[in-house]
Design a protein around this motif. Sequence first.
Motif, PDB file in Angstrom:
ATOM      1  N   GLU A  71       0.812  -1.218   0.000  1.00 28.01           N
ATOM      2  CA  GLU A  71       0.000   0.000   0.000  1.00 28.01           C
ATOM      3  C   GLU A  71       0.844   1.266   0.000  1.00 28.01           C
ATOM      4  O   GLU A  71       0.504   2.247  -0.665  1.00 28.01           O
ATOM      5  N   GLU A  72       1.971   1.239   0.737  1.00 27.81           N
ATOM      6  CA  GLU A  72       2.788   2.456   0.794  1.00 27.81           C
ATOM      7  C   GLU A  72       3.393   2.785  -0.566  1.00 27.81           C
ATOM      8  O   GLU A  72       3.501   3.954  -0.960  1.00 27.81           O
ATOM      9  N   LEU A  73       3.762   1.744  -1.332  1.00 28.32           N
ATOM     10  CA  LEU A  73       4.293   1.971  -2.679  1.00 28.32           C
ATOM     11  C   LEU A  73       3.184   2.409  -3.628  1.00 28.32           C
ATOM     12  O   LEU A  73       3.390   3.277  -4.488  1.00 28.32           O
ATOM     13  N   GLY A  74       2.023   1.796  -3.467  1.00 24.57           N
ATOM     14  CA  GLY A  74       0.895   2.171  -4.309  1.00 24.57           C
ATOM     15  C   GLY A  74       0.483   3.617  -4.089  1.00 24.57           C
ATOM     16  O   GLY A  74       0.218   4.360  -5.045  1.00 24.57           O
ATOM     17  N   GLU A  75       0.435   4.029  -2.840  1.00 20.35           N
ATOM     18  CA  GLU A  75       0.073   5.410  -2.528  1.00 20.35           C
ATOM     19  C   GLU A  75       1.093   6.399  -3.080  1.00 20.35           C
ATOM     20  O   GLU A  75       0.748   7.487  -3.540  1.00 20.35           O
ATOM     21  N   GLU A  76       2.366   6.009  -3.052  1.00 22.30           N
ATOM     22  CA  GLU A  76       3.421   6.925  -3.491  1.00 22.30           C
ATOM     23  C   GLU A  76       3.525   7.035  -5.002  1.00 22.30           C
ATOM     24  O   GLU A  76       3.732   8.131  -5.549  1.00 22.30           O
ATOM     25  N   TYR A  77       3.357   5.904  -5.698  1.00 20.65           N
ATOM     26  CA  TYR A  77       3.627   5.896  -7.143  1.00 20.65           C
ATOM     27  C   TYR A  77       2.387   5.739  -8.027  1.00 20.65           C
ATOM     28  O   TYR A  77       2.466   5.970  -9.240  1.00 20.65           O
ATOM     29  N   LEU A  78       1.242   5.354  -7.443  1.00 19.42           N
ATOM     30  CA  LEU A  78       0.076   5.077  -8.282  1.00 19.42           C
ATOM     31  C   LEU A  78      -1.162   5.892  -7.902  1.00 19.42           C
ATOM     32  O   LEU A  78      -2.211   5.720  -8.516  1.00 19.42           O
TER      33      LEU A  78
END
Length: 244
Positions: A71-78
């Motif tokens: 989720e943290e990567l999704g929030e940052e990049y998507l």
Amino acid sequence: MKKLIVLMSLFVPLWASAAGGNVHLDEAPIDLTDKASLQRGAQIYMNYCSGCHSMKYQRYSRTFNDLGIPEELGEEYLQFTGDKVTDYMKRAMPEEGAATWFGAAPPDLTLVARVRGGDWLYTYLRTFYVDDERPFGVNNKVFPEVGMPHVLQPLQGTPRETYEEVMVDGEQVKRYAGIQSDGDGALSPEEYDQAIGDLVNFLEYTGEPFRLQSEKIGKWVLVFILVLFVFVFLLKKDYWREVH
């Protein structure tokens, strides 16, 4: 007979739209088990499509979880709209401006693969070509006079129609030979086709997120019914043996 003719006439527009003006539809490389492809497709959608198109029936959190994206990567990049990870995937474009700029609000894409079909989408996204007479300078073989700009042109390059000389009844004529990029895009033709395949794969997933789970459960249901049938058949034989 009249009722049958009327019923068939109702489906004629659907057949026409699916065929896309008698354009041959290429087979889309759909594989919902390929999470790497789905992740790449989600990235392309978020970067090139989410500005105009929403997915109002799909949540960010559900997408990240199903595709194996932290989720943290999704929030940052998507995520580019400032929404929460539990929110539905809304477009960045304001509602009041969408219809004004494009003549009609860009459609929601949650169920587009179920409505149009993966093959239609795959062919559509690969058959834009330069047409200076159109408002956005492009047209489409599958969807003639489309009102959508070719947002993936930076990846593909400038696509143009190509023709070849052929002999017909002893006379040389030009025949349509396909669409070819001028090579100024970020991707090669093969890489672009793969990118479109990934995007369509992602759209296929969002149209039915439970599909893999449903197919898995369905197989077990069929096994259960088969086993149950055996027991019911034996019970029936035993019951009717005393009757006869």
